[in-house]
Design a protein around this motif. Sequence first.
Motif, PDB file in Angstrom:
ATOM      1  N   GLY A 101      42.570  39.314  49.815  1.00 29.18           N
ATOM      2  CA  GLY A 101      41.611  39.693  49.247  1.00 29.18           C
ATOM      3  C   GLY A 101      41.691  40.530  48.001  1.00 29.18           C
ATOM      4  O   GLY A 101      43.636  40.113  47.893  1.00 29.18           O
ATOM      5  N   ALA A 102      41.168  40.414  47.197  1.00 24.93           N
ATOM      6  CA  ALA A 102      40.730  40.715  45.423  1.00 24.93           C
ATOM      7  C   ALA A 102      40.752  42.118  45.571  1.00 24.93           C
ATOM      8  O   ALA A 102      40.270  42.441  45.999  1.00 24.93           O
ATOM      9  N   PHE A 103      41.722  43.242  45.192  1.00 25.22           N
ATOM     10  CA  PHE A 103      41.557  45.018  44.745  1.00 25.22           C
ATOM     11  C   PHE A 103      40.214  44.297  45.005  1.00 25.22           C
ATOM     12  O   PHE A 103      40.160  44.464  43.277  1.00 25.22           O
ATOM     13  N   PRO A 104      39.427  45.548  45.819  1.00 21.59           N
ATOM     14  CA  PRO A 104      38.311  45.720  45.069  1.00 21.59           C
ATOM     15  C   PRO A 104      37.869  46.993  44.126  1.00 21.59           C
ATOM     16  O   PRO A 104      37.507  48.028  44.392  1.00 21.59           O
ATOM     17  N   SER A 105      38.524  46.978  42.657  1.00 18.84           N
ATOM     18  CA  SER A 105      38.743  48.543  42.176  1.00 18.84           C
ATOM     19  C   SER A 105      37.098  48.487  41.779  1.00 18.84           C
ATOM     20  O   SER A 105      37.200  50.636  41.840  1.00 18.84           O
ATOM     21  N   ALA A 106      36.240  47.749  41.168  1.00 19.85           N
ATOM     22  CA  ALA A 106      35.367  48.378  41.050  1.00 19.85           C
ATOM     23  C   ALA A 106      34.078  48.916  42.032  1.00 19.85           C
ATOM     24  O   ALA A 106      33.660  50.383  41.982  1.00 19.85           O
ATOM     25  N   ALA A 107      34.220  49.011  42.968  1.00 20.45           N
ATOM     26  CA  ALA A 107      33.333  49.439  44.415  1.00 20.45           C
ATOM     27  C   ALA A 107      34.549  50.705  44.747  1.00 20.45           C
ATOM     28  O   ALA A 107      33.906  51.694  45.208  1.00 20.45           O
ATOM     29  N   ILE A 108      35.493  50.732  44.560  1.00 23.99           N
ATOM     30  CA  ILE A 108      36.265  52.206  45.081  1.00 23.99           C
ATOM     31  C   ILE A 108      36.175  52.932  43.745  1.00 23.99           C
ATOM     32  O   ILE A 108      36.219  53.747  44.452  1.00 23.99           O
ATOM     33  N   SER A 109      35.781  52.443  43.080  1.00 23.87           N
ATOM     34  CA  SER A 109      35.836  53.739  42.138  1.00 23.87           C
ATOM     35  C   SER A 109      34.833  54.201  41.763  1.00 23.87           C
ATOM     36  O   SER A 109      34.138  55.414  41.603  1.00 23.87           O
TER      37      SER A 109
END
Length: 405
Positions: A101-109
Amino acid sequence: MSPTRAPPPPRRLPLLFPPPLLLLLLAAALPAAEATLHPVDYLALQSIRLALSDLPGSRFFASWDFTADPCGFPGISCSSSSRVVTLALGDPRAGAPGLSGAFPSAAISKLSALASLSLVPGRVTGSLSPAVTALPSLRFLALSGNLLSGALPLAFSPALRTVDLSHNGFSGGVPPSLLQLRELRTLVLSHNALAGGIPAVRAPLVHLDLRGNRLSGGIPPLPPTLVYLSLASNRLSGRVGGVIRHLPRLAFLDLGRNWFSGEVPGELFAFRIRYLQLRNNAFSGELRPAGRVPAGATVDLSHNALSGRVPAELAGAGEVYLNGNRLGGEVPREVAAAAEDGRMRVLFLQDNFLTGIAVGGVPASAAVCAHWNCVVPPPAVVSACPAKGGRGRRRPPAQCGGRRG
């Protein structure tokens, strides 16, 4: 007939609860399991779950059931204030398939209390956002073995102690800000596509691994706290003595497969070095050890341009690779004796200009090679040499006339 009167406007009820209290009431209206976690973190975990999937054979997300308490999910731990502090994505057991999948930067932030973020090797793509690396409480960041790419962020949490972004596809330069962090102890950026020079290092690093990139230039001054240093398989050049001799705690040094030149610093042999790998460079001159190599150490100086004699100070090593140099003279009796009694498991001397190799016998557990020198190797050495090490040939006399060690 009197004209029709318009209905009065609806009365606005006063706001009974301020916005923060309203948010808490909304959280209380959720199912009991959901209410244990901060609503922002709860929604962030849901987004992470939507972005990533188990690769075939992995069941990491099988128990991520949001009707239960997310603080009990595999890979999640929460603080006493119901904030996510650890996010370990994927099954950490050896051989587990990992995630895609795509690394969920927005959610992790959104996980503002996050202190530890890790991702097992898999096929996760995308870039790494500074909104993640700069999370204020982040101390541990490990995303190795995936398909992440793009430039590394320029902003990092001042609390970071460990960063491992190895075995991905990151490009561009090594961010100078990363090497300035006052708490950073371990930095692993190996096996990416990073280019340019190594920035100045101010972090009190113990472990630095930049091997397998496209870095160029020389080695900057490094902190004396270093115990592990690997810069192998890059395009680095120049002399290293001025830097390396100031790293007395080194136990592991790998500078192999670069373009380094000049003499090998003699101080290295007096350190508590356990693994010394300088192969495939352009080191030259004589070896002048300032002390004896620790017992059982591995010393690989092969495929350089070293001259002079084989140092007796190498007798304590467990494995010695000096093949592919310009060494001459006789092998010291201490070194030969270490090979004969099996204390030295490997002694590779082939492709030099040695004139004496007095090794009378080698145990089956040892490998000693000495072909293509200025003397025929003893039968015991020939029989103990693997096929790839040669089978007893010597240099033509024309290459050895008048040569001294």
